[in-house]
Scaffold this motif. Structure first.
Motif, PDB file in Angstrom:
ATOM      1  N   ILE A  88      15.175   6.100  49.081  1.00  0.00           N
ATOM      2  CA  ILE A  88      14.132   4.855  48.883  1.00  0.00           C
ATOM      3  C   ILE A  88      14.258   4.003  49.888  1.00  0.00           C
ATOM      4  N   LYS A  89      13.175   3.851  50.587  1.00  0.00           N
ATOM      5  CA  LYS A  89      12.813   2.896  51.579  1.00  0.00           C
ATOM      6  C   LYS A  89      13.146   1.441  51.016  1.00  0.00           C
ATOM      7  N   THR A  90      13.817   0.475  51.748  1.00  0.00           N
ATOM      8  CA  THR A  90      13.878  -0.886  51.425  1.00  0.00           C
ATOM      9  C   THR A  90      13.353  -1.725  52.416  1.00  0.00           C
TER      10      THR A  90
END
Length: 111
Positions: A88-90
């Motif tokens: 997941i990209k934050t």
């Protein structure tokens, strides 16, 4: 004169060490190599999954059961220590442009 030569040699050693460190860190960089196409059916306990051509993960008519493998360490076209789950990209913190009801009511009463 000997003192100047010693300083030059010391400087050369330090610069060489920094260059080697930079090369090692660049070689271990995960950017661009964190996603690999692997053959799901090729798992080996000691090696991991066999890395195959990207077309095997993007084509319906692939020769192998290809899937994207994220992270891990690659050695001699085998990768292990990663996951089939896309990370997941934050993007940091989220800021809302809307004010809460409480802050709007305070702003109205301060006339």
């Amino acid at each position: 004169m000997a003192d100047i030569r010693r300083r030059l040699r010391t400087g050369t050693v330090v610069l060489s060490g920094v260059a080697l460190l930079a090369a090692a860190l660049t070689g271990c960089s995960s950017s661009g190599s964190s996603k690999r196409c692997v053959d799901r059916g090729s798992y080996s306990t000691g090696k991991g999954y066999k890395v195959v051509e990207n077309k095997n993960c993007s084509s319906v008519k692939a020769a192998v059961d290809g899937a994207w493998y994220y992270g891990g360490t690659e050695k001699k076209h085998w990768v292990s220590g990663g996951s089939f789950t896309k990370p997941i990209k934050t993007s940091g913190t989220s800021h809302s442009s809307k004010k809460s009801k409480k802050s709007r009511s305070k702003a109205k009463t301060r006339h």
